[in-house]
Design a protein around this motif. Structure first.
Motif, mmCIF file in Angstrom:
data_model
loop_
_atom_site.group_PDB
_atom_site.id
_atom_site.type_symbol
_atom_site.label_atom_id
_atom_site.label_comp_id
_atom_site.label_asym_id
_atom_site.label_seq_id
_atom_site.Cartn_x
_atom_site.Cartn_y
_atom_site.Cartn_z
ATOM 1 N N LYS A 190 32.166 -11.265 4.747
ATOM 2 C CA LYS A 190 30.762 -11.443 4.382
ATOM 3 C C LYS A 190 30.663 -11.503 2.862
ATOM 4 C CE LYS A 190 28.763 -9.264 8.424
ATOM 5 N NZ LYS A 190 29.671 -8.271 9.056
ATOM 6 N N LEU A 191 29.704 -12.288 2.402
ATOM 7 C CA LEU A 191 29.535 -12.482 0.963
ATOM 8 C C LEU A 191 28.182 -11.947 0.524
ATOM 9 C CD1 LEU A 191 31.642 -14.695 1.743
ATOM 10 C CD2 LEU A 191 30.452 -16.232 0.235
ATOM 11 N N ARG A 192 28.159 -11.446 -0.693
ATOM 12 C CA ARG A 192 26.907 -11.095 -1.323
ATOM 13 C C ARG A 192 26.897 -11.838 -2.652
ATOM 14 N NH1 ARG A 192 23.231 -6.456 -2.056
ATOM 15 N NH2 ARG A 192 22.791 -6.654 -4.274
ATOM 16 N N ILE A 193 25.880 -12.659 -2.878
ATOM 17 C CA ILE A 193 25.813 -13.409 -4.133
ATOM 18 C C ILE A 193 24.789 -12.740 -5.046
ATOM 19 C CG2 ILE A 193 25.490 -15.668 -5.203
ATOM 20 C CD1 ILE A 193 26.134 -16.919 -2.486
ATOM 21 N N ASP A 194 25.278 -12.167 -6.130
ATOM 22 C CA ASP A 194 24.451 -11.452 -7.095
ATOM 23 C C ASP A 194 24.338 -12.233 -8.393
ATOM 24 O OD1 ASP A 194 23.230 -8.814 -6.737
ATOM 25 O OD2 ASP A 194 25.177 -8.306 -5.825
ATOM 26 N N GLY A 195 23.599 -11.689 -9.332
ATOM 27 C CA GLY A 195 23.493 -12.318 -10.649
ATOM 28 C C GLY A 195 22.535 -13.494 -10.653
ATOM 29 N N LEU A 196 21.748 -13.625 -9.585
ATOM 30 C CA LEU A 196 20.849 -14.773 -9.443
ATOM 31 C C LEU A 196 19.760 -14.755 -10.501
ATOM 32 C CD1 LEU A 196 20.445 -14.676 -5.572
ATOM 33 C CD2 LEU A 196 21.604 -16.455 -6.894
ATOM 34 N N TYR A 202 27.496 -14.798 -8.847
ATOM 35 C CA TYR A 202 28.898 -14.530 -8.531
ATOM 36 C C TYR A 202 28.949 -13.854 -7.164
ATOM 37 C CZ TYR A 202 27.587 -9.821 -9.946
ATOM 38 O OH TYR A 202 26.940 -8.618 -10.042
ATOM 39 N N ILE A 203 30.136 -13.941 -6.552
ATOM 40 C CA ILE A 203 30.305 -13.437 -5.189
ATOM 41 C C ILE A 203 30.982 -12.077 -5.185
ATOM 42 C CG2 ILE A 203 31.625 -13.812 -3.046
ATOM 43 C CD1 ILE A 203 31.211 -16.801 -3.429
ATOM 44 N N GLU A 204 30.508 -11.185 -4.346
ATOM 45 C CA GLU A 204 31.285 -9.999 -4.006
ATOM 46 C C GLU A 204 31.476 -10.018 -2.487
ATOM 47 O OE1 GLU A 204 33.703 -8.008 -4.330
ATOM 48 O OE2 GLU A 204 32.874 -7.039 -6.123
ATOM 49 N N LEU A 205 32.622 -9.522 -2.043
ATOM 50 C CA LEU A 205 32.889 -9.465 -0.606
ATOM 51 C C LEU A 205 32.587 -8.054 -0.123
ATOM 52 C CD1 LEU A 205 36.315 -11.349 -0.441
ATOM 53 C CD2 LEU A 205 34.002 -12.280 -0.208
ATOM 54 N N VAL A 220 43.235 -4.642 9.654
ATOM 55 C CA VAL A 220 41.813 -4.573 9.326
ATOM 56 C C VAL A 220 41.741 -4.565 7.810
ATOM 57 C CG1 VAL A 220 39.703 -3.206 9.478
ATOM 58 C CG2 VAL A 220 41.314 -3.254 11.407
ATOM 59 N N LEU A 221 40.954 -5.481 7.267
ATOM 60 C CA LEU A 221 40.839 -5.568 5.815
ATOM 61 C C LEU A 221 39.423 -5.178 5.418
ATOM 62 C CD1 LEU A 221 42.502 -8.287 7.044
ATOM 63 C CD2 LEU A 221 43.196 -8.319 4.666
ATOM 64 N N GLU A 222 39.339 -4.237 4.485
ATOM 65 C CA GLU A 222 38.034 -3.724 4.099
ATOM 66 C C GLU A 222 37.752 -4.083 2.641
ATOM 67 O OE1 GLU A 222 35.714 0.553 4.261
ATOM 68 O OE2 GLU A 222 37.832 0.427 4.791
ATOM 69 N N TYR A 223 36.557 -4.618 2.404
ATOM 70 C CA TYR A 223 36.204 -5.114 1.059
ATOM 71 C C TYR A 223 35.097 -4.277 0.441
ATOM 72 C CZ TYR A 223 38.405 -9.105 3.330
ATOM 73 O OH TYR A 223 39.267 -9.915 4.020
ATOM 74 N N LYS A 224 35.257 -3.991 -0.836
ATOM 75 C CA LYS A 224 34.204 -3.259 -1.555
ATOM 76 C C LYS A 224 34.050 -3.845 -2.946
ATOM 77 C CE LYS A 224 33.463 0.249 1.385
ATOM 78 N NZ LYS A 224 34.384 1.356 1.677
ATOM 79 N N GLY A 225 32.886 -3.570 -3.530
ATOM 80 C CA GLY A 225 32.657 -4.021 -4.909
ATOM 81 C C GLY A 225 32.477 -2.849 -5.835
ATOM 82 N N GLY A 227 30.992 0.179 -7.707
ATOM 83 C CA GLY A 227 30.024 1.166 -7.222
ATOM 84 C C GLY A 227 30.369 1.721 -5.853
ATOM 85 N N TYR A 228 31.452 1.204 -5.233
ATOM 86 C CA TYR A 228 31.895 1.782 -3.970
ATOM 87 C C TYR A 228 33.152 2.619 -4.198
ATOM 88 C CZ TYR A 228 28.333 -1.109 -1.958
ATOM 89 O OH TYR A 228 27.135 -1.673 -1.655
ATOM 90 N N PHE A 229 34.078 2.672 -3.222
ATOM 91 C CA PHE A 229 35.117 3.704 -3.332
ATOM 92 C C PHE A 229 35.990 3.691 -4.583
ATOM 93 C CE2 PHE A 229 37.200 1.003 0.077
ATOM 94 C CZ PHE A 229 38.280 0.571 -0.660
ATOM 95 N N SER A 230 36.270 2.518 -5.128
ATOM 96 C CA SER A 230 37.117 2.536 -6.315
ATOM 97 C C SER A 230 36.288 2.362 -7.580
ATOM 98 C CB SER A 230 38.124 1.400 -6.261
ATOM 99 O OG SER A 230 37.503 0.208 -6.698
ATOM 100 N N GLY A 231 35.033 1.955 -7.398
ATOM 101 C CA GLY A 231 34.217 1.703 -8.566
ATOM 102 C C GLY A 231 34.565 0.392 -9.254
ATOM 103 N N LYS A 232 35.523 -0.358 -8.673
ATOM 104 C CA LYS A 232 35.939 -1.614 -9.298
ATOM 105 C C LYS A 232 35.472 -2.797 -8.468
ATOM 106 C CE LYS A 232 40.211 0.167 -11.300
ATOM 107 N NZ LYS A 232 41.615 0.317 -10.904
ATOM 108 N N ILE A 233 35.336 -3.944 -9.137
ATOM 109 C CA ILE A 233 34.964 -5.153 -8.401
ATOM 110 C C ILE A 233 36.137 -5.627 -7.530
ATOM 111 C CG2 ILE A 233 33.317 -5.905 -10.166
ATOM 112 C CD1 ILE A 233 35.460 -8.102 -10.914
#
Ligand code: CLR
Length: 378
Positions: A190-196, A202-205, A220-225, A227-233
Protein backbone atom coordinates in the motif's frame (compact mmCIF):
# COMPACT_ATOMS: atom_id res chain seq x y z
CA UNK A 1 3.18 27.69 2.80
CA UNK A 2 0.90 26.16 0.18
CA UNK A 3 2.83 24.98 -2.80
CA UNK A 4 6.41 26.05 -2.07
CA UNK A 5 7.49 23.80 -4.90
CA UNK A 6 4.69 24.95 -7.20
CA UNK A 7 5.40 27.59 -9.86
CA UNK A 8 3.60 30.77 -8.76
CA UNK A 9 1.35 30.80 -11.83
CA UNK A 10 0.11 27.25 -11.09
CA UNK A 11 -0.68 27.62 -7.38
CA UNK A 12 -4.36 28.27 -7.99
CA UNK A 13 -4.77 25.25 -10.18
CA UNK A 14 -2.74 23.12 -7.72
CA UNK A 15 -5.14 24.04 -4.88
CA UNK A 16 -8.14 23.18 -7.03
CA UNK A 17 -6.53 19.89 -7.97
CA UNK A 18 -5.97 19.08 -4.28
CA UNK A 19 -9.57 19.98 -3.50
CA UNK A 20 -10.82 17.76 -6.28
CA UNK A 21 -8.84 14.74 -5.03
CA UNK A 22 -10.02 15.35 -1.46
CA UNK A 23 -13.61 15.01 -2.54
CA UNK A 24 -12.94 12.12 -4.86
CA UNK A 25 -12.13 8.49 -4.57
CA UNK A 26 -11.56 5.97 -7.28
CA UNK A 27 -9.72 6.64 -10.49
CA UNK A 28 -7.29 9.54 -9.99
CA UNK A 29 -5.90 9.18 -13.46
CA UNK A 30 -8.88 10.97 -14.95
CA UNK A 31 -8.43 14.21 -12.95
CA UNK A 32 -6.83 17.18 -14.66
CA UNK A 33 -3.66 18.30 -12.89
CA UNK A 34 -1.53 21.42 -13.39
CA UNK A 35 1.37 21.04 -15.84
CA UNK A 36 4.25 21.14 -13.32
CA UNK A 37 3.14 17.83 -11.82
CA UNK A 38 2.73 15.94 -15.12
CA UNK A 39 5.12 13.15 -15.95
CA UNK A 40 6.02 12.45 -19.59
CA UNK A 41 5.92 8.70 -18.91
CA UNK A 42 2.94 6.39 -19.20
CA UNK A 43 2.05 3.85 -16.51
CA UNK A 44 2.63 1.08 -19.07
CA UNK A 45 6.37 1.66 -18.59
CA UNK A 46 6.25 1.00 -14.85
CA UNK A 47 6.45 -2.83 -14.96
CA UNK A 48 10.07 -2.38 -16.09
CA UNK A 49 10.90 -1.54 -12.48
CA UNK A 50 10.61 -5.25 -11.70
CA UNK A 51 13.78 -6.02 -13.57
CA UNK A 52 16.16 -3.11 -13.21
CA UNK A 53 18.53 -5.39 -11.30
CA UNK A 54 18.52 -8.15 -13.94
CA UNK A 55 21.39 -10.00 -12.30
CA UNK A 56 19.36 -10.39 -9.09
CA UNK A 57 16.39 -11.67 -11.08
CA UNK A 58 18.56 -14.18 -12.94
CA UNK A 59 20.25 -15.24 -9.69
CA UNK A 60 16.95 -16.76 -8.50
CA UNK A 61 17.50 -19.62 -10.93
CA UNK A 62 21.00 -20.28 -9.61
CA UNK A 63 19.97 -22.10 -6.44
CA UNK A 64 18.96 -25.74 -6.21
CA UNK A 65 18.06 -25.51 -2.55
CA UNK A 66 14.48 -24.31 -1.85
CA UNK A 67 15.50 -22.11 1.05
CA UNK A 68 18.41 -20.47 -0.79
CA UNK A 69 16.25 -19.88 -3.84
CA UNK A 70 13.50 -18.36 -1.74
CA UNK A 71 15.97 -15.97 -0.12
CA UNK A 72 17.14 -14.96 -3.62
CA UNK A 73 13.52 -14.13 -4.48
CA UNK A 74 13.11 -11.99 -1.36
CA UNK A 75 16.39 -10.26 -2.15
CA UNK A 76 15.38 -9.46 -5.74
CA UNK A 77 11.95 -8.25 -4.60
CA UNK A 78 13.27 -5.87 -1.93
CA UNK A 79 15.83 -4.53 -4.40
CA UNK A 80 13.04 -3.53 -6.84
CA UNK A 81 11.31 -1.25 -4.31
CA UNK A 82 13.64 1.71 -4.71
CA UNK A 83 13.02 1.90 -8.46
CA UNK A 84 9.28 1.29 -8.15
CA UNK A 85 8.64 3.92 -5.51
CA UNK A 86 11.38 6.56 -5.49
CA UNK A 87 12.72 6.82 -9.03
CA UNK A 88 10.48 9.70 -10.13
CA UNK A 89 11.73 11.72 -7.17
CA UNK A 90 15.27 11.06 -8.30
CA UNK A 91 14.73 11.77 -11.98
CA UNK A 92 12.13 14.57 -11.78
CA UNK A 93 12.42 15.98 -8.26
CA UNK A 94 9.11 14.58 -6.99
CA UNK A 95 6.46 11.98 -7.62
CA UNK A 96 4.44 13.02 -10.67
CA UNK A 97 1.20 12.13 -12.36
CA UNK A 98 1.95 9.52 -15.02
CA UNK A 99 0.22 9.51 -18.40
CA UNK A 100 -2.98 7.50 -18.23
CA UNK A 101 -2.59 4.61 -20.69
CA UNK A 102 -5.16 3.98 -23.40
CA UNK A 103 -6.79 0.59 -23.86
CA UNK A 104 -4.40 -1.64 -25.79
CA UNK A 105 -1.34 0.52 -25.18
CA UNK A 106 1.87 -1.51 -25.44
CA UNK A 107 5.36 -1.33 -24.04
CA UNK A 108 8.16 -3.69 -25.03
CA UNK A 109 11.72 -3.85 -23.85
CA UNK A 110 14.60 -6.07 -22.85
CA UNK A 111 17.76 -6.32 -20.80
CA UNK A 112 20.54 -7.88 -22.86
CA UNK A 113 22.48 -10.96 -21.86
CA UNK A 114 25.63 -10.14 -19.93
CA UNK A 115 27.88 -12.05 -17.54
CA UNK A 116 25.87 -15.22 -18.05
CA UNK A 117 22.66 -13.74 -16.69
CA UNK A 118 20.68 -14.44 -19.86
CA UNK A 119 18.40 -12.11 -21.80
CA UNK A 120 15.30 -10.78 -20.11
CA UNK A 121 12.29 -9.50 -22.03
CA UNK A 122 9.33 -7.36 -21.06
CA UNK A 123 5.86 -7.24 -22.65
CA UNK A 124 3.27 -4.83 -21.23
CA UNK A 125 -0.30 -4.25 -22.36
CA UNK A 126 -2.96 -1.94 -20.99
CA UNK A 127 -5.78 -4.45 -20.63
CA UNK A 128 -8.40 -2.04 -19.28
CA UNK A 129 -8.88 1.71 -19.41
CA UNK A 130 -11.80 2.05 -17.02
CA UNK A 131 -10.55 1.21 -14.45
CA UNK A 132 -6.92 1.36 -15.60
CA UNK A 133 -5.35 -2.12 -15.45
CA UNK A 134 -1.86 -2.94 -16.73
CA UNK A 135 -0.73 -6.51 -17.43
CA UNK A 136 2.89 -7.55 -17.94
CA UNK A 137 5.20 -10.47 -18.40
CA UNK A 138 8.93 -10.51 -17.74
CA UNK A 139 10.79 -13.54 -18.99
CA UNK A 140 14.30 -14.83 -18.75
CA UNK A 141 13.90 -17.96 -20.87
CA UNK A 142 17.47 -19.19 -20.53
CA UNK A 143 16.99 -19.26 -16.74
CA UNK A 144 13.42 -20.59 -16.84
CA UNK A 145 11.99 -17.49 -15.14
CA UNK A 146 8.61 -15.92 -15.85
CA UNK A 147 7.00 -13.11 -13.89
CA UNK A 148 3.39 -12.47 -14.91
CA UNK A 149 1.23 -9.90 -13.20
CA UNK A 150 -1.27 -7.12 -13.45
CA UNK A 151 -1.98 -4.07 -11.45
CA UNK A 152 -4.61 -1.48 -10.79
CA UNK A 153 -5.04 1.08 -8.03
CA UNK A 154 -7.79 2.10 -5.67
CA UNK A 155 -7.15 5.57 -4.39
CA UNK A 156 -8.67 7.53 -1.54
CA UNK A 157 -7.76 10.65 0.38
CA UNK A 158 -6.98 10.86 4.06
CA UNK A 159 -5.61 13.72 6.14
CA UNK A 160 -3.76 15.45 3.31
CA UNK A 161 -2.35 12.25 1.78
CA UNK A 162 -3.42 10.10 -1.14
CA UNK A 163 -3.83 6.50 -0.04
CA UNK A 164 -3.26 3.97 -2.81
CA UNK A 165 -4.28 0.37 -2.47
CA UNK A 166 -2.73 -1.74 -5.18
CA UNK A 167 -5.03 -4.28 -6.76
CA UNK A 168 -3.61 -7.32 -8.49
CA UNK A 169 -0.62 -9.54 -7.88
CA UNK A 170 2.34 -11.13 -9.62
CA UNK A 171 3.22 -14.78 -10.04
CA UNK A 172 6.83 -15.80 -10.51
CA UNK A 173 7.24 -19.19 -12.17
CA UNK A 174 10.56 -20.96 -11.95
CA UNK A 175 11.12 -23.83 -14.34
CA UNK A 176 14.34 -25.63 -13.49
CA UNK A 177 13.71 -28.09 -16.30
CA UNK A 178 13.54 -30.94 -13.78
CA UNK A 179 10.20 -31.88 -12.32
CA UNK A 180 7.55 -29.51 -11.09
CA UNK A 181 7.72 -25.79 -11.63
CA UNK A 182 7.88 -23.61 -8.57
CA UNK A 183 5.20 -20.91 -8.37
CA UNK A 184 5.55 -17.87 -6.18
CA UNK A 185 2.87 -15.33 -5.32
CA UNK A 186 3.95 -11.75 -4.78
CA UNK A 187 1.48 -9.25 -3.34
CA UNK A 188 1.84 -5.48 -3.64
CA UNK A 189 2.34 -2.82 -0.95
CA UNK A 190 0.00 0.00 0.00
CA UNK A 191 1.17 3.51 -0.78
CA UNK A 192 0.72 6.79 0.98
CA UNK A 193 1.51 9.87 -1.10
CA UNK A 194 2.50 12.81 1.09
CA UNK A 195 3.98 16.23 0.46
CA UNK A 196 1.00 17.22 -1.70
CA UNK A 197 0.41 20.51 0.07
CA UNK A 198 3.92 21.69 -0.85
CA UNK A 199 3.64 20.45 -4.39
CA UNK A 200 6.39 17.87 -3.93
CA UNK A 201 4.69 14.49 -3.57
CA UNK A 202 6.60 11.41 -2.44
CA UNK A 203 5.62 7.84 -1.63
CA UNK A 204 5.86 5.97 1.63
CA UNK A 205 4.96 2.29 1.87
CA UNK A 206 3.00 0.85 4.75
CA UNK A 207 1.26 -2.27 5.99
CA UNK A 208 2.35 -5.73 4.86
CA UNK A 209 2.86 -7.82 1.75
CA UNK A 210 3.52 -11.50 1.18
CA UNK A 211 5.76 -13.72 -0.85
CA UNK A 212 4.36 -17.23 -0.87
CA UNK A 213 6.00 -20.13 -2.70
CA UNK A 214 4.64 -23.50 -3.75
CA UNK A 215 7.79 -24.92 -2.09
CA UNK A 216 6.14 -23.93 1.19
CA UNK A 217 8.60 -21.14 2.01
CA UNK A 218 6.94 -17.84 2.78
CA UNK A 219 7.73 -14.30 3.77
CA UNK A 220 5.79 -11.47 5.36
CA UNK A 221 7.22 -8.05 4.60
CA UNK A 222 6.30 -5.14 6.81
CA UNK A 223 6.74 -1.51 5.74
CA UNK A 224 7.01 1.58 7.90
CA UNK A 225 7.92 5.21 7.43
CA UNK A 226 9.33 7.97 9.54
CA UNK A 227 7.74 8.13 12.96
CA UNK A 228 7.14 4.39 13.25
CA UNK A 229 9.34 1.67 14.76
CA UNK A 230 12.69 2.82 13.46
CA UNK A 231 11.85 6.46 13.04
CA UNK A 232 13.40 6.27 9.57
CA UNK A 233 11.83 6.55 6.15
CA UNK A 234 11.39 3.52 3.84
CA UNK A 235 11.87 0.93 6.56
CA UNK A 236 11.26 -2.75 5.93
CA UNK A 237 11.22 -5.83 8.08
CA UNK A 238 10.87 -9.18 6.33
CA UNK A 239 10.51 -12.48 8.10
CA UNK A 240 11.03 -15.76 6.29
CA UNK A 241 9.36 -18.99 7.41
CA UNK A 242 9.93 -22.63 6.37
CA UNK A 243 7.22 -24.86 4.88
CA UNK A 244 4.26 -25.64 7.09
CA UNK A 245 5.38 -23.39 9.89
CA UNK A 246 5.01 -19.83 11.03
CA UNK A 247 8.28 -19.96 12.90
CA UNK A 248 10.77 -17.37 11.70
CA UNK A 249 13.99 -18.69 10.20
CA UNK A 250 15.36 -15.40 8.82
CA UNK A 251 14.73 -11.77 9.60
CA UNK A 252 15.79 -9.02 7.23
CA UNK A 253 15.70 -5.40 8.30
CA UNK A 254 16.75 -2.05 7.00
CA UNK A 255 15.80 0.67 4.56
CA UNK A 256 14.70 -0.60 1.19
CA UNK A 257 16.08 2.41 -0.72
CA UNK A 258 19.57 1.97 0.78
CA UNK A 259 20.47 -1.31 2.47
CA UNK A 260 18.97 -4.16 4.42
CA UNK A 261 20.72 -6.74 6.58
CA UNK A 262 20.16 -10.34 7.51
CA UNK A 263 19.72 -9.97 11.26
CA UNK A 264 21.09 -13.41 12.06
CA UNK A 265 24.39 -13.11 10.23
CA UNK A 266 24.60 -9.32 10.31
CA UNK A 267 25.51 -9.45 6.63
CA UNK A 268 24.21 -7.01 4.00
CA UNK A 269 21.17 -8.57 2.34
CA UNK A 270 20.27 -5.92 -0.24
CA UNK A 271 22.27 -2.89 -1.32
CA UNK A 272 20.74 -0.62 -3.95
CA UNK A 273 23.13 2.29 -3.59
CA UNK A 274 24.71 1.60 -6.99
CA UNK A 275 23.11 2.41 -10.37
CA UNK A 276 20.31 0.25 -11.71
CA UNK A 277 19.97 -0.81 -15.31
CA UNK A 278 17.08 0.73 -17.20
CA UNK A 279 15.22 -1.28 -19.78
CA UNK A 280 16.40 -1.12 -23.39
CA UNK A 281 13.75 -0.12 -25.92
CA UNK A 282 13.94 0.08 -29.70
CA UNK A 283 13.89 3.34 -31.67
CA UNK A 284 10.57 5.22 -31.47
CA UNK A 285 10.48 5.60 -35.28
CA UNK A 286 10.19 1.84 -35.65
CA UNK A 287 7.36 1.46 -33.15
CA UNK A 288 3.76 0.65 -33.91
CA UNK A 289 1.00 3.17 -33.41
CA UNK A 290 0.00 1.91 -29.95
CA UNK A 291 3.44 1.51 -28.47
CA UNK A 292 3.61 3.85 -25.54
CA UNK A 293 6.53 6.09 -26.53
CA UNK A 294 5.20 6.43 -30.06
CA UNK A 295 1.60 7.04 -29.03
CA UNK A 296 2.50 9.68 -26.42
CA UNK A 297 5.55 11.02 -28.27
CA UNK A 298 4.28 14.56 -28.91
CA UNK A 299 2.61 14.82 -25.49
CA UNK A 300 5.80 13.73 -23.72
CA UNK A 301 7.87 16.09 -25.80
CA UNK A 302 5.56 18.96 -24.90
CA UNK A 303 5.73 18.13 -21.19
CA UNK A 304 9.52 17.85 -21.28
CA UNK A 305 9.98 21.10 -23.15
CA UNK A 306 7.43 23.01 -21.07
CA UNK A 307 5.22 23.40 -24.15
CA UNK A 308 2.01 22.52 -22.34
CA UNK A 309 -0.20 23.87 -25.08
CA UNK A 310 1.09 21.28 -27.52
CA UNK A 311 1.03 18.61 -24.81
CA UNK A 312 -2.60 19.25 -23.99
CA UNK A 313 -3.66 19.52 -27.64
CA UNK A 314 -1.96 16.23 -28.51
CA UNK A 315 -3.39 14.56 -25.41
CA UNK A 316 -6.91 15.62 -26.42
CA UNK A 317 -6.34 14.13 -29.88
CA UNK A 318 -5.47 10.77 -28.34
CA UNK A 319 -8.44 10.87 -25.99
CA UNK A 320 -10.86 11.87 -28.76
CA UNK A 321 -9.56 9.09 -30.95
CA UNK A 322 -10.17 6.66 -28.09
CA UNK A 323 -13.73 7.88 -27.59
CA UNK A 324 -14.39 7.50 -31.31
CA UNK A 325 -13.01 3.95 -31.28
CA UNK A 326 -15.28 2.98 -28.39
CA UNK A 327 -18.30 4.50 -30.19
CA UNK A 328 -17.41 2.64 -33.38
CA UNK A 329 -17.10 -0.63 -31.49
CA UNK A 330 -20.50 -0.18 -29.91
CA UNK A 331 -22.02 0.62 -33.30
CA UNK A 332 -20.37 -2.44 -34.85
CA UNK A 333 -21.18 -4.67 -31.88
CA UNK A 334 -17.51 -5.52 -31.37
CA UNK A 335 -15.06 -5.03 -28.52
CA UNK A 336 -11.36 -4.20 -28.45
CA UNK A 337 -9.19 -7.26 -28.85
CA UNK A 338 -6.18 -7.55 -26.59
CA UNK A 339 -2.95 -8.50 -28.30
CA UNK A 340 -1.08 -10.47 -25.66
CA UNK A 341 -3.25 -11.28 -22.66
CA UNK A 342 -6.45 -13.16 -21.94
CA UNK A 343 -8.45 -12.38 -18.84
CA UNK A 344 -9.41 -15.19 -16.45
CA UNK A 345 -12.08 -14.46 -13.87
CA UNK A 346 -10.21 -16.45 -11.29
CA UNK A 347 -6.54 -17.31 -10.97
CA UNK A 348 -6.07 -20.97 -10.01
CA UNK A 349 -2.40 -20.46 -9.12
CA UNK A 350 -3.19 -17.54 -6.83
CA UNK A 351 -6.00 -19.44 -5.17
CA UNK A 352 -3.84 -22.49 -4.56
CA UNK A 353 -1.04 -20.42 -3.06
CA UNK A 354 -3.23 -18.38 -0.69
CA UNK A 355 -5.00 -21.50 0.61
CA UNK A 356 -4.33 -21.98 4.34
CA UNK A 357 -2.75 -18.51 4.61
CA UNK A 358 -4.31 -15.30 5.86
CA UNK A 359 -3.59 -13.53 2.57
CA UNK A 360 -6.63 -11.61 1.37
CA UNK A 361 -8.57 -11.67 -0.85
CA UNK A 362 -8.85 -15.44 -1.23
CA UNK A 363 -9.72 -15.08 -4.90
CA UNK A 364 -8.39 -12.86 -7.67
CA UNK A 365 -8.68 -12.56 -11.42
CA UNK A 366 -5.65 -12.65 -13.68
CA UNK A 367 -4.37 -12.04 -17.18
CA UNK A 368 -2.71 -14.97 -18.89
CA UNK A 369 0.05 -14.25 -21.37
CA UNK A 370 -0.48 -15.79 -24.79
CA UNK A 371 3.26 -16.26 -25.41
CA UNK A 372 3.11 -14.10 -28.52
CA UNK A 373 5.77 -11.40 -28.32
CA UNK A 374 6.54 -9.25 -31.37
CA UNK A 375 8.95 -11.09 -33.65
CA UNK A 376 11.94 -8.83 -32.97
CA UNK A 377 11.63 -9.38 -29.24
CA UNK A 378 11.08 -13.14 -29.29
C1 CLR B 1 2.08 1.43 -10.45
C2 CLR B 1 2.67 0.04 -10.37
C3 CLR B 1 4.17 0.10 -10.08
C4 CLR B 1 4.41 0.87 -8.80
C5 CLR B 1 3.75 2.20 -8.80
C6 CLR B 1 4.47 3.30 -8.43
C7 CLR B 1 3.92 4.66 -8.35
C8 CLR B 1 2.39 4.73 -8.42
C9 CLR B 1 1.90 3.77 -9.51
C10 CLR B 1 2.30 2.30 -9.18
C11 CLR B 1 0.39 3.94 -9.76
C12 CLR B 1 -0.03 5.39 -10.01
C13 CLR B 1 0.42 6.33 -8.89
C14 CLR B 1 1.95 6.16 -8.79
C15 CLR B 1 2.36 7.29 -7.89
C16 CLR B 1 1.42 8.44 -8.26
C17 CLR B 1 0.35 7.84 -9.19
C18 CLR B 1 -0.30 5.97 -7.60
C19 CLR B 1 1.47 1.73 -8.04
C20 CLR B 1 -1.02 8.56 -9.05
C21 CLR B 1 -2.08 8.05 -10.02
C22 CLR B 1 -0.89 10.05 -9.35
C23 CLR B 1 -1.14 10.91 -8.15
C24 CLR B 1 -1.04 12.34 -8.54
C25 CLR B 1 -0.14 13.12 -7.64
C26 CLR B 1 1.31 12.68 -7.65
C27 CLR B 1 -0.25 14.56 -7.98
O1 CLR B 1 4.68 -1.21 -9.99
Amino acid sequence: QVGEAVPASQRGSWSSFLKSIASFSGDLSSLTAPPFILSPTSLTEFPAYWCERPELFAAIAGHKDDEERFLAIVKWFIATLKGQYTSRNESMGSEKKPLNPVLGELFYGHWPDKDDRGRTTLVVEQVSHHPPITAYVIENKSKGLNLTGHNAQKTSFSSSAIIVKQIGHAILTIDSGEGEKEEVLITLPKLRIDGLWYGSPYIELWDKTNIQSSSGWSSVLEYKGKGYFSGKIHTIKATVSPPGSSSVKHTIEGQWHIQTRDMKTGKVFTDVTFPKEEVTVGPTEEMEEFESRKLWGLVSHGIREGDYETASREKSKIENDQRQRRRDEIAAGTTWELKHFVKLESDPVYERLVEDTDITPQEEDCYVYGNNPPAWLA
